[in-house]
Write an enzyme that holds these catalytic residues in place. Structure first.
Site, short mmCIF file in Angstrom:
data_model
loop_
_atom_site.label_atom_id
_atom_site.label_comp_id
_atom_site.label_asym_id
_atom_site.label_seq_id
_atom_site.Cartn_x
_atom_site.Cartn_y
_atom_site.Cartn_z
N ASP A 215 0.71 -0.72 -0.06
CA ASP A 215 0.30 -0.21 -0.77
C ASP A 215 0.62 1.27 -0.05
O ASP A 215 2.33 0.82 0.44
CB ASP A 215 -0.65 0.32 1.71
CG ASP A 215 -2.02 1.19 1.40
OD1 ASP A 215 -2.54 1.14 0.09
OD2 ASP A 215 -2.54 1.68 2.41
N ASP B 66 -3.37 -1.49 5.58
CA ASP B 66 -3.93 -0.72 7.47
C ASP B 66 -5.57 -0.86 7.40
O ASP B 66 -6.02 -0.34 8.23
CB ASP B 66 -2.94 0.35 7.70
CG ASP B 66 -2.89 0.90 6.34
OD1 ASP B 66 -3.63 1.37 6.17
OD2 ASP B 66 -2.65 2.53 6.84
N ASP C 149 -8.32 -3.48 3.05
CA ASP C 149 -7.51 -4.39 2.54
C ASP C 149 -7.26 -5.94 2.97
O ASP C 149 -7.00 -6.24 2.43
CB ASP C 149 -6.48 -3.77 3.10
CG ASP C 149 -5.72 -1.88 2.67
OD1 ASP C 149 -6.03 -2.01 1.04
OD2 ASP C 149 -4.98 -1.28 3.61
#
Length: 772
Positions: A297, A531, A535
């Site tokens: 990410d 996070d 996700d």
């Protein structure tokens, strides 16, 4: 007081509590303690060992049951590690400990977020997390929904707008009504989808399970035949028949191998804990050693998630006013608290140089904010394109924007006119170059991972151009290969482009999942960092999931690894530990599988010839401890950062084969000699067992090559120590001393075995490949 600020009465609150309309539901996507115990205890491998132990107990052969200590220790290590990790992750959750301002019975009171009820009227301000799904009743705020959507762009919310739980208020203030609580919240619904637990992704465990499964097919018929032959054909008696059969079956089960894997992984978990990496599934350490694609990410992973001012370029000094006191005063009087203002506060600090007479807070609609200072005029800070005409934008602004940086223009109007009018007639005096700070050592980490053959993919909900420039600053190869996935709407289309790009922007949670699926379908071993709730679907699909401690609670719960300092630059440490475990366990595994191979072959020989199996369980257990356990335990701690290039089970079995052949040849040879010269049963067993120790010691010596001081010590102490232990416990082991007759035979057989081992190693190496 307006009705909006009256809030619920105590009776209404109690009615909602009675109806269970309270925000106290916690989504626990981690395994329950019951499931952890069940997964560690109820395995086929354990079942086979317990059945053998029960048979031994029924005939009173208690001294031969010592092997169960190894099984119990192995189960304890795995169970303790998983429960410990589960409890640590539970402590990371801080949302339930937070409080929020709520109107109740016409008073504004602080209420824990887990005590909110449906219909509560909540006051939210900048910096607060939205604890439950709400609808805005009055006020204006900007929220960051990156944990939910992956996009870090600020979203404006005003009257009748929806606020989703898990998002953050970055600026403004509003009053909102709670419309969903508990598991009905948007974030909780996504988290609930993550409750299906993935099977263990471990080549080591899978290999052991294959051995246990194969053994399970043959262990019952072989055990029954050996027992029936001993009891009826040789009339050996019930206890002797059971003990002899158990010795054959226990040798086929590499229980020491299982324990070594558990200890090696548990040690890796402890070492990583000291580096702020929480391992929830200890087998994920091994999985990461095999990873060849890492999906990262952007926000909070490559970047720190904090905006920082990287450059201040002064443009016009003719105004006679210094930029520093202007900005210190602006910070001193400003109440703005968005990410940009936080960066300005951090860079300049607050100090009062001038009196403030009027302020206009920053607005996403205007893209600028202003402040009138006595003796100076109006200071304006905002987007350059909103403050000056296109042809008047300074070239330094354009250059910074081309590099992917965010740029704010500082302007000054010395006239005391209307602030809206003043903003259209400014003199640019400086620009602020603002960037999302790249994590320290991110460049070195990405370069190292690339060097080690790990392909990197940056997947983000943000603008692909912005993500690409962040990737460039972090040193990612092929950062220029980016795509906007909002232009692709199908699963097939998303999967089709996975190999063509390194940077994916405007990616939806579902598309993240599709990308990971596509990579795994191409036989890649995929790790995914994240996070936020957005996700979770992709992390569930990945072979190894890695969460940031600063992220969402549900994401932490379901991840294999949690980076407690939210710093992905610790990933090489995890990679090193995984490689150390896999390489070292593979190196020493041949010692364990020698017993598996010769036990199977000797059992078949015994069935054909109707002779009893030559070794009993307590003899096998001594070798488990002295030959298998002691040297391999210390060898497993050695550093080994080499890339994993071999398959565990085929490599281990091939390396074990020469020694297993030697054991079989020696047992058969001793049996033939004993028949020729009339050795009694005890001397025959003693000679066979001593040859078993000698051949097993040769395997340890080879594993210790090339020698260093520690390996020399292990080779010597293992060989000498095992023989000494056999002599000291000869009564328990049911053997005797070597006699004047058996000693010369032993020496000759050892010398022949050394020569044969060299030949067999060379032959098998030549046919299969190097053992290095």
């Amino acid at each position: 007081m307006s009705k909006k600020k009256t809030g619920l009465t105590q009776e209404e609150i109690q009615a909602r509590i009675d109806a269970q309309q309270v925000n106290d539901y916690v989504s626990d996507s981690s395994k329950s303690t019951k499931d952890i115990i069940k997964d560690n205890v109820f395995t086929l491998f354990n079942l086979l060992n317990v059945i053998i132990a029960i048979c031994l107990a029924l005939v009173g052969a208690y001294s031969n049951m010592f092997f169960m200590a190894i099984i119990i220790l192995n189960v304890s290590i795995g169970t303790f590690q998983e429960i410990r990790a589960k409890n640590l992750v539970a402590k990371l959750s801080i949302m339930n400990e937070e409080e929020v301002h709520v109107y109740r019975e016409s008073a504004l009171v602080l209420v824990p977020t887990n005590q909110l009820v449906l219909g509560d009227i909540v006051k939210l301000s900048a910096g607060e997390q939205v604890p439950s799904d709400m609808i805005v009743l009055e006020g204006h705020v900007e929220v960051n929904e990156s944990l939910l959507t992956g996009e870090s762009d600020l979203i404006k919310k005003s009257e009748d707008s929806d606020l989703m739980s898990g998002s953050y208020v970055t600026s403004g203030q509003c009053i909102a009504e709670v419309v969903h609580v508990g598991k009905d919240n948007y974030a909780m619904k996504i988290a609930e989808e993550a409750k299906i637990h993935k099977p263990i992704m471990s080549e080591l465990v899978t290999s052991i399970r294959k051995v246990a499964k194969f053994t399970s097919y043959i262990i019952v018929p072989i055990g029954l035949i050996l027992f029936l032959e001993a009891f009826f054909l040789r009339e050996a008696g019930l206890k002797t028949s059971v003990v002899s059969s158990a010795g054959a079956l226990l040798g086929m089960l590499p229980k020491g191998m299982v324990l070594l894997i558990s200890i090696a992984l548990a040690t890796a978990v402890a070492k990583l804990a000291s580096k702020k990496v929480l391992v929830q599934d200890m087998y994920s350490v091994e999985t990461l050693a095999h990873v060849d694609v890492l999906c990262l990410d952007k926000t909070g992973t490559i970047t720190q998630g904090n905006m920082v001012i990287t450059d201040v370029i002064e443009l016009d000094s003719s105004s006679g006013v210094s930029v520093l006191p202007l900005m210190e005063t602006y910070v001193y009087h400003s109440t703005d608290n968005n990410l940009t203002m936080q960066a300005i506060r951090h860079h300049y600090g607050a100090k009062k140089h001038y009196e403030m007479t009027e302020v206009l807070s920053f607005s996403s609609d205007r893209k600028w904010g202003a402040m009138r200072l006595e003796g100076v005029g109006t200071v304006v800070i905002g987007a350059p394109e909103r403050l000056v005409s296109e042809e008047d934008i300074p070239t330094s602004v354009l250059a910074a924007q081309e590099e992917g940086s965010r740029v704010l223009l500082i302007g000054l109007n010395r006239d005391y006119c209307d602030m809206e009018e003043a903003a259209t007639q400014i003199t640019p005096i400086a620009i602020l170059v603002i960037e999302d700070a790249i994590r320290e050592n991110a460049n070195e980490t990405l370069a190292y991972l690339d060097q080690e053959g790990v392909e990197l993919k940056v997947i983000s909900g943000d603008n692909p151009v912005t993500v690409s420039n962040v990737a460039r600053r972090a040193g990612l190869k092929h950062y220029e290969r980016f795509i906007d996935l909002s232009t692709i709407h199908t699963e097939e289309g998303t999967k089709k482009v996975v190999d063509d790009y390194s940077v994916f922007g405007r990616v939806s949670p579902q598309q993240k999942k599709w990308l990971v699926q596509a990579l795994r379908e191409k036989k890649h071993v995929v790790a995914m960092t994240g996070d936020g709730v957005n996700d979770i679907p992709a992390m569930k699909e990945a072979d190894c999931s890695i969460a940031m401690a600063e992220g969402d609670n549900a994401t932490r719960q379901m991840a294999n690894l949690v980076l407690l300092n939210s710093d992905f630059t610790t990933l090489p440490d995890v990679l090193f530990e995984g490689r150390r475990v896999v390489n070292n366990v593979t190196k020493v595994a041949s010692i364990f599988f020698i017993k598996t191979i010769y036990s199977l072959v000797l059992s078949l020989i015994c069935i054909i010839t109707a002779f009893g199996f030559p070794f009993i369980p307590i003899q096998i257990t001594l070798l488990d401890l002295a030959i298998e356990g002691y040297p391999t335990f210390f060898l497993s701690f050695e550093s080994d950062k080499r890339k994993v290039t071999t398959k565990f089970l085929p490599t281990a079995l091939r390396r074990a084969l020469p020694n297993a052949i030697l054991v079989i040849l020696n047992v058969v040879t001793v049996h033939i000699i004993s028949q020729k010269i009339g050795l009694n049963a005890v001397d025959t067993t003693t000679l066979m067992y001593y040859m078993l120790i000698a051949v097993s010691s040769m395997a340890v010596i080879k594993t210790c090559l090339p020698f260093n001081p520690m390996r020399v010590f292990l080779a010597v102490t293992t060989t000498v120590g095992t023989f000494v232990a056999a002599m000291l416990f000869k009564s328990l082991l049911e053997i005797s001393w070597l006699t004047s007759t058996t000693l010369p035979i032993f020496v000759v057989l050892v010398l022949i075995s050394i020569v044969l081992k060299l030949v067999l190693d060379k032959l098998i190496t030549g046919r299969i490949g190097s053992f290095n």
